[in-house]
Write a protein that holds these residues in place. Structure first.
Motif: not given
Length: 280
Positions: A56-58, A81-82, A100-102
């Motif tokens: 989906p979009p950011l 956005g990562g 977005d959380d590694d």
């Protein structure tokens, strides 16, 4: 304070995920109503109109973990956005994580493992033998209920482990579930055999409940997919499906992969066993 987590199971694999994540069933991971905190997805359901195989979009994006019955090669895709979507194969099941959380992504993959086959939900179970299969009787002679394990099986042809989901309820929730089953009318239903052709008359999924009272162990088969032979079966008595029992059994990780016939679908209602913002 440590983050609350739970285990999610599919196809003989289990992964430890954040407890507040919701659930989704659709053709593609992005094609669900987005729960606010993230979600665990399983294949099935009906894709939303206009949905496509993309993130989906950011502004609308939330993290997810998606199980797939059709393994493909592992892959990593990066987004704005990562955000990163990574897929890995664990014991023949493809697991895809978008976040977005590694650190979270690494932890999810590190927790993924095969489910031992000596649990209440073995890969080879008699419910897979067909509609005539029944458990050993019977539920009525049990003492105070301590727990109920819910095992959801794919009953069609599947190359991997047929266990779609697994969970356990205890205490008063378990006792209330068993009371709801025992108070259901005897017989089979609600059925609509005229709505299905023979090949799909009995659907492609069912559940096995393992009830424990501290001494005894009793199984109950639950059939709700397709058009006929719906109900609870403890090997002694067959009983109709009821809304009170299905509130637990068709919620959370056990939301059916496909659509339900209208007679059964009308028994479903919003459930406290679904996290807030659960997927479609």
């Amino acid at each position: 304070m440590a983050e609350s987590r739970r285990w999610e199971t599919y196809g003989g694999i289990e992964v430890e995920v954040p407890a507040e994540w919701g659930f989704g069933n659709s053709e593609w991971p992005s094609c669900v109503v987005q729960p606010p905190f993230g979600y665990v997805g399983r294949p099935g359901g009906i894709p939303l109109v206009g949905c496509r195989d993309d993130v989906p979009p950011l502004a609308d994006r939330v993290p997810y973990l998606w199980f797939s019955a059709l393994p493909k090669d592992p892959a990593i895709r990066s987004y704005d956005g990562g955000w990163v979507e990574e897929s890995q194969i664990v014991a023949g099941v493809r697991i895809t994580v978008l976040t977005d959380d590694d650190t979270l992504r690494s932890r999810l993959f590190a927790s993924a493992r095969p489910v031992l086959d000596d649990t209440d939900c073995p890969a080879r179970h008699r419910i897979l033998d067909g509609i005539e299969a029944r458990p050993d009787p019977g539920l009525t002679g049990m003492g105070p209920v301590e727990s109920v394990t819910i095992c959801r099986y794919f009953t069609g042809n599947r190359p991997t482990n047929p266990v779609l989901s697994l969970s356990r309820v205890t205490g008063e929730t378990a006792a209330r579930l068993v009371r709801a089953i025992l108070s259901a009318p005897e017989g089979s239903g609600p059925n609509t055999p005229g709505n299905c052709v023979p090949e799909v008359m009995y659907g492609d999924e069912a559940q096995v409940l393992v009830v424990r009272d501290g001494v005894r162990r009793q199984e109950v088969f639950v059939r709700y997919s397709g058009c006929d032979a719906h109900g609870f079966d403890d090997g002694h008595t067959r009983r109709w499906l009821t809304a009170d029992a299905l509130e637990v059994l068709l919620a959370g990780p056990h939301r059916p992969s496909g659509g339900l016939q209208s007679a059964v679908a009308r028994l479903r209602r919003p459930s406290r066993f679904d996290p807030p913002g659960h997927g479609q």
